[in-house]
Write an enzyme that holds these catalytic residues in place. Structure first.
Site, mmCIF file in Angstrom:
data_model
loop_
_atom_site.group_PDB
_atom_site.id
_atom_site.type_symbol
_atom_site.label_atom_id
_atom_site.label_comp_id
_atom_site.label_asym_id
_atom_site.label_seq_id
_atom_site.Cartn_x
_atom_site.Cartn_y
_atom_site.Cartn_z
ATOM 1 N N ASP A 93 1.210 -1.214 -0.437
ATOM 2 C CA ASP A 93 -0.273 0.182 -0.535
ATOM 3 C C ASP A 93 1.214 1.146 -0.044
ATOM 4 O OD1 ASP A 93 1.025 0.497 2.412
ATOM 5 O OD2 ASP A 93 -1.028 -0.833 3.349
ATOM 6 N N SER A 94 0.565 2.155 -0.300
ATOM 7 C CA SER A 94 1.147 3.754 -0.405
ATOM 8 C C SER A 94 1.958 4.884 0.877
ATOM 9 C CB SER A 94 0.547 4.135 -0.848
ATOM 10 O OG SER A 94 -1.197 5.329 -0.588
ATOM 11 N N GLY A 96 -0.542 6.115 3.167
ATOM 12 C CA GLY A 96 -1.546 6.628 2.947
ATOM 13 C C GLY A 96 -2.797 6.917 4.291
ATOM 14 N N ASP A 147 -2.714 8.203 -1.666
ATOM 15 C CA ASP A 147 -4.520 8.837 -2.089
ATOM 16 C C ASP A 147 -4.420 9.623 -0.273
ATOM 17 O OD1 ASP A 147 -4.382 6.208 -0.612
ATOM 18 O OD2 ASP A 147 -6.568 6.001 -0.718
ATOM 19 N N GLN A 190 -11.910 6.953 -4.739
ATOM 20 C CA GLN A 190 -12.340 8.052 -3.708
ATOM 21 C C GLN A 190 -13.167 8.698 -3.494
ATOM 22 O OE1 GLN A 190 -11.405 7.611 -0.147
ATOM 23 N NE2 GLN A 190 -9.248 6.264 -0.592
ATOM 24 N N ASP A 267 -8.155 -7.381 0.833
ATOM 25 C CA ASP A 267 -7.274 -7.511 1.857
ATOM 26 C C ASP A 267 -7.943 -6.844 3.168
ATOM 27 O OD1 ASP A 267 -5.360 -5.442 3.446
ATOM 28 O OD2 ASP A 267 -6.606 -4.469 1.413
ATOM 29 N N CYS A 305 -13.249 -27.833 9.666
ATOM 30 C CA CYS A 305 -12.389 -26.981 9.427
ATOM 31 C C CYS A 305 -11.241 -28.001 8.818
ATOM 32 C CB CYS A 305 -11.445 -25.918 9.350
ATOM 33 S SG CYS A 305 -9.718 -25.388 8.523
ATOM 34 N N CYS A 307 -8.000 -27.667 8.010
ATOM 35 C CA CYS A 307 -6.540 -26.996 8.470
ATOM 36 C C CYS A 307 -5.992 -27.346 9.457
ATOM 37 C CB CYS A 307 -6.833 -25.178 8.963
ATOM 38 S SG CYS A 307 -7.326 -24.998 10.627
#
Length: 372
Positions: A93-94, A96, A147, A190, A267, A305, A307
């Site tokens: 990510d940036s 921001g 952003d 945005q 995410d 599950c 896992c």
């Protein structure tokens, strides 16, 4: 361009689609949930364990890695892939969202954002160009444009100015980035909770022709119904031939609705964060393993599950680990939560392929306990 995307199938009953996202470090099947490795690690997990769960791509955080250990050190180590020993695709990510989360510790100007480190109070400045420079050093496969994440609630006037600034910053990011073969760059939409601003943002950002597009500024505290409304309005405006990324969502209902509206990537830190507090996501809903009622429960976390955690450990044992503050507890719950969401997205891809996504959602919601 280093990022290529191909739509393999479109759902006959929704806007969902199956796709292949090609990156310099491998191909990702979409729609996908991406585990978050904020500080160059998915907390409590080794990269080999994350891969074994079925994760195809992970995230890391520009802001945190810039502060510690520093992007130049990571570049010296051979880039983020080498530094953390993850050789699959990485999205950064940036910075921001983290910067804007600092509140009074930051000051926004047209040039960029001046802020104080949450660690030691030291002064720093990140501009769109600086964000790209940091991400260039990290060497991620997909970078995000810098952003301004519009807070909720925001007035129309503020959301409009914020959206326009994000557009100007996106242009600066694109102009500064040079090696498109090595790293893709996504633009971010945005506009707050205002449809006309969202539409304008899409038009402005898409006209710059990024590698893909993210919808930002959702799941920031607004009511669920409003989030769905904005998602349903915004996603169809995005190009069909580019990947679409909904930032910061990780609950099963949000993932279903995102995919149904045509989102390819999502995410969230939620599965790992709640795991460390002893909360697990199961096919029957959330379960807080610290509760006394599990002290003699020798069943697995989730009856459906398979896992590593569910194959080998009981609720009683995991509750014991949390009660005595053993690190294995958070490790086992993290393994389960990440596996659950990764497997959920795998099942969603299968349901899209078989044109039964709405049926699968209904089955899942009925078991999970959702009423909507």
């Amino acid at each position: 361009m280093g990022i290529k995307f191909k739509v393999l199938k479109e759902s006959t009953e929704t806007n969902a689609r199956l796709g292949l996202l090609e990156t310099p470090h491998g191909i990702v099947e979409t729609p996908i949930f991406m585990p978050v490795g904020t500080k160059a690690t998915v907390k409590t997990m080794t990269p080999e364990e994350v891969k074994a769960l079925g994760a195809q791509i992970i995230l890391s955080n520009t802001y945190h890695l810039y502060l510690r250990p520093g992007h130049k050190l990571i570049e010296e180590a051979g880039g983020l892939h080498e530094f953390m020993n993850w050789h699959g695709p990485i999205l950064t990510d940036s910075g921001g969202f983290q910067v804007f989360s600092l509140g009074d510790l930051r000051k926004i100007t047209e040039e960029g954002v001046e802020f104080r480190s949450h660690i030691d109070g030291s002064k720093h400045f990140i501009s769109p160009e600086k964000s790209i420079e940091i991400q260039n050093s990290l060497g991620s496969d997909i970078m995000m444009a810098f952003d301004e994440c519009t807070h909720y609630p925001a007035t129309y006037e503020y959301a409009k100015e914020s959206m326009k600034r994000t557009t100007r910053w996106a242009k600066r990011c694109k102009n500064f980035h040079k090696d498109w073969e090595r790293q893709g760059l996504f633009g971010i939409i945005q506009g707050g909770m205002y449809k006309d601003l969202r539409r304008q943002s899409v038009q402005d950002i898409v006209s710059m022709d990024f590698s893909g597009y993210a919808i930002g500024g959702l799941s920031v505290g607004e009511p669920k119904e409003l989030m769905y409304e904005m998602l349903e309005f915004t996603t169809p405006l995005l190009p069909k031939d580019k990947p679409r990324y909904l930032m910061g969502v990780g609950t099963p209902d949000y993932l279903f609705e995102a995919v149904i509206n045509g989102i390819d990537m999502a995410d969230c830190v939620l599965p790992t964060r709640i795991a460390r507090n002893g909360t697990v996501i199961t096919s029957r809903g959330k379960l807080t393993i610290r509760n006394a009622k599990y002290s003699r429960d020798f069943s697995k976390l989730d009856p459906e599950c398979d896992c590593y955690t569910c194959k080998n450990y009981t609720r009683a044992y995991i509750r014991h680990l949390f009660n005595v503050n053993e690190i294995l507890g958070p490790r086992l719950t993290t393994i389960h939560n990440l596996y659950f969401l990764i497997k959920l997205m795998e099942n969603i891809r299968k349901a899209i392929k078989e044109d039964r996504l709405l049926e699968y959602r209904e089955e899942f919601y009925k078991k999970y306990g959702y009423t909507d």
